[in-house]
Scaffold this active site. Structure first.
Site, PDB file in Angstrom:
ATOM      1  N   GLY A 179     -12.711  75.427 150.062  1.00  0.00           N
ATOM      2  CA  GLY A 179     -11.201  75.771 150.528  1.00  0.00           C
ATOM      3  C   GLY A 179     -10.979  76.655 151.198  1.00  0.00           C
ATOM      4  O   GLY A 179     -10.141  77.101 151.487  1.00  0.00           O
ATOM      5  N   ASP A 180     -11.827  77.708 151.408  1.00  0.00           N
ATOM      6  CA  ASP A 180     -11.697  79.100 152.233  1.00  0.00           C
ATOM      7  C   ASP A 180     -13.017  79.817 152.975  1.00  0.00           C
ATOM      8  O   ASP A 180     -13.586  78.325 153.068  1.00  0.00           O
ATOM      9  CB  ASP A 180     -11.120  80.490 151.280  1.00  0.00           C
ATOM     10  CG  ASP A 180     -10.358  80.847 152.244  1.00  0.00           C
ATOM     11  OD1 ASP A 180     -10.112  81.358 153.340  1.00  0.00           O
ATOM     12  OD2 ASP A 180      -9.068  81.724 151.054  1.00  0.00           O
ATOM     13  N   ASP A 181     -13.053  80.779 153.509  1.00  0.00           N
ATOM     14  CA  ASP A 181     -13.835  81.071 154.223  1.00  0.00           C
ATOM     15  C   ASP A 181     -15.148  80.757 154.018  1.00  0.00           C
ATOM     16  O   ASP A 181     -16.160  81.470 152.789  1.00  0.00           O
ATOM     17  CB  ASP A 181     -13.616  82.186 154.403  1.00  0.00           C
ATOM     18  CG  ASP A 181     -12.147  83.196 154.704  1.00  0.00           C
ATOM     19  OD1 ASP A 181     -11.774  81.883 155.990  1.00  0.00           O
ATOM     20  OD2 ASP A 181     -12.158  83.979 154.620  1.00  0.00           O
ATOM     21  N   THR A 235     -14.949  73.955 155.938  1.00  0.00           N
ATOM     22  CA  THR A 235     -13.371  74.319 154.918  1.00  0.00           C
ATOM     23  C   THR A 235     -11.965  74.065 155.106  1.00  0.00           C
ATOM     24  O   THR A 235     -11.902  74.029 156.417  1.00  0.00           O
ATOM     25  CB  THR A 235     -13.652  76.181 155.479  1.00  0.00           C
ATOM     26  OG1 THR A 235     -12.186  76.682 154.351  1.00  0.00           O
ATOM     27  CG2 THR A 235     -13.553  76.586 156.898  1.00  0.00           C
TER      28      THR A 235
END
Length: 449
Positions: free
Chosen positions: A251-253, A284
């Site tokens: 969900g992020d980097d 992502t």
């Protein structure tokens, strides 16, 4: 006269080659010299210490007791703790030096859903507080500090943080402390993390901080695309880090390099440097395939990333910083990147993120320089790039070359408060980057002469 010019030109080409080779070969010696496997003369199985792999029995004490026992072999060649097939529920536990934690292919270490099973520890000195909340932070599921010669590996066994309950607490603003990572090692050397699947981390997945000589290879990291802050691999104030052959969907980097937060990072002054990243596939929901910052106050330099495949993501390549961060990002080389269905291929943001408190120095401006991005191909890209510096700051020597993007936007580039160079870029780069990269390098070499 003609012969002298030819000799000078040859010398010029030679010097350019030397400069580029020295800069772009950061992955060379230290990655090749780091061993990813070590023989351990002593081995035990977690069941010998009463662990039950039924997914219900809490095994924290069994892990703690096994590791306490194995400490007696630290000066005898080290030891291995083997986790066989099963579902092994546990709270946070700490590793020791000269240890291999090895998982069977059907072994799953499961994080407890109860926050009381995750100890609360002091904030990182380079952050000054928990990353999400003032005060302490929950210890990672697998933790270690001041260690050497540590291996976390397996035949693609799994470490599952059961992060959904933590994500709910985050969204509902009911957290008491910053969420825990799956793996965090502090002040440690000769670390290997390999051949494992990490799932559903409450927060970041793999976080080596104040470490050196770190290998992360052949790992898979999975979390829902809408899970909050489930960064993949986050080297932080660490040196000689090699990350390769990983698949991340989160969900992020996917991979993000950090080095401390505002005045705390400036004071702690431990940079991240000599970071090699290669052969990564990432997807992502809310981050970038490769990112730097925004916590970069201790400085970040000598980064080489290549062989990246970024799909179905918000950003491809991103540098994040803000007034008050101080520090620097320099000598970054990113090459051989493919993107598909990426909203924004390249993003440099000079006004990103919050601050730990109100005591940061608003005049502490970051220096961004010597950033090379080359050999990039992208299809179904929304915007080629938004590159924004900071008024009165120095975002310079940004070189983008051999980039071909199939872009949907009629305004593919937006640049302000930056200075750089480009060549062979489609669609044509913004005006601030239209000096040719090769002419710039030649001018730099002449200056050296």
């Amino acid at each position: 006269m003609g012969r002298s010019a030819s000799v000078f030109q040859a010398l010029l080409v030679f010097l350019i080659t030397i400069i580029e080779t020295q800069w772009s070969s950061v992955s060379g010696m230290y990655c090749a010299d780091m061993a990813s496997t070590v023989y351990r003369p002593h081995s035990v199985t977690i069941t010998e210490f009463g662990a039950v792999g039924d997914g219900v029995t809490l095994n924290t004490k069994a892990f703690q007791n096994a590791i306490f026992y194995l400490n007696s072999f630290a000066d005898k060649g080290g030891a291995q703790l083997f986790v066989p097939a099963g579902r092994w529920l546990t709270g946070g536990f700490s590793l020791i030096s000269h240890l291999t934690l090895s998982l069977d292919k059907d072994a799953v270490i499961i994080g407890s859903p109860h926050s009381s099973d995750w100890p609360v520890i002091d904030p990182l000195p380079s952050y000054g507080r928990g990353r999400e909340l003032p005060g302490g932070r929950h210890q990672s599921l697998i933790f270690g500090s001041h260690l050497t010669d540590v291996i976390i590996t397996g035949a693609n066994g799994t470490i599952d943080g059961q992060g959904a309950i933590w994500w709910d607490w985050f969204h509902n603003n009911t957290l008491n402390y910053t969420r825990p990572h799956l793996v965090e090692l502090m002040y440690s050397t000769n670390v290997v993390i390999s051949n494992l699947t990490f799932k559903n981390s409450p927060f970041w997945n793999i976080h080596p901080v104040y470490c050196s000589q770190v290998i992360v290879e052949h790992v898979t990291i999975l979390a829902p695309l809408n899970s909050p802050n489930t960064d993949g691999i986050n080297p932080d104030s660490s040196t000689n880090v090699c990350i390769s052959h990983c698949y991340v969907r989160n969900g992020d980097d996917v991979i993000v390099i950090k080095s401390g937060w505002d005045e705390y990072g400036i004071s702690f002054a431990q940079p991240s440097s000599n970071i090699s990243i290669s052969n990564i596939t990432g997807e992502t929901g809310g981050g970038a395939g490769i990112a730097i910052g925004s916590e970069m106050s201790g400085g970040i330099s000598e980064v080489r990333a290549e062989g990246l495949r970024i799909v179905n993501s918000l950003h491809g390549i991103r540098i994040k910083t803000a007034p008050g961060r101080g520090g620097y990002v320099r000598n970054v080389y990113i090459a051989n990147v493919s993107m598909h269905n990426v909203s924004m291929a390249i993003r440099i943001n000079g006004n990103y993120g919050e601050h730990p408190d109100n005591n940061y120095d608003r005049n502490a401006l970051p220096i961004i320089s010597n950033i090379t991005i080359q050999n990039v191909v992208g299809v179904d890209v929304g915007v080629a790039g938004i590159l924004e510096g900071i008024e009165g700051d120095n975002f310079s020597s940004i070189c983008i070359s051999n980039v071909s993007l199939s872009v949907q936007s009629r305004h593919p580039w937006n640049c302000s408060l930056i200075q750089g160079y480009s060549n062979s870029v489609t669609p044509e780069s913004c005006e601030q980057l239209r000096t040719d990269c090769e002419r710039h390098r030649s001018a730099m070499t002449v200056a050296v002469l």
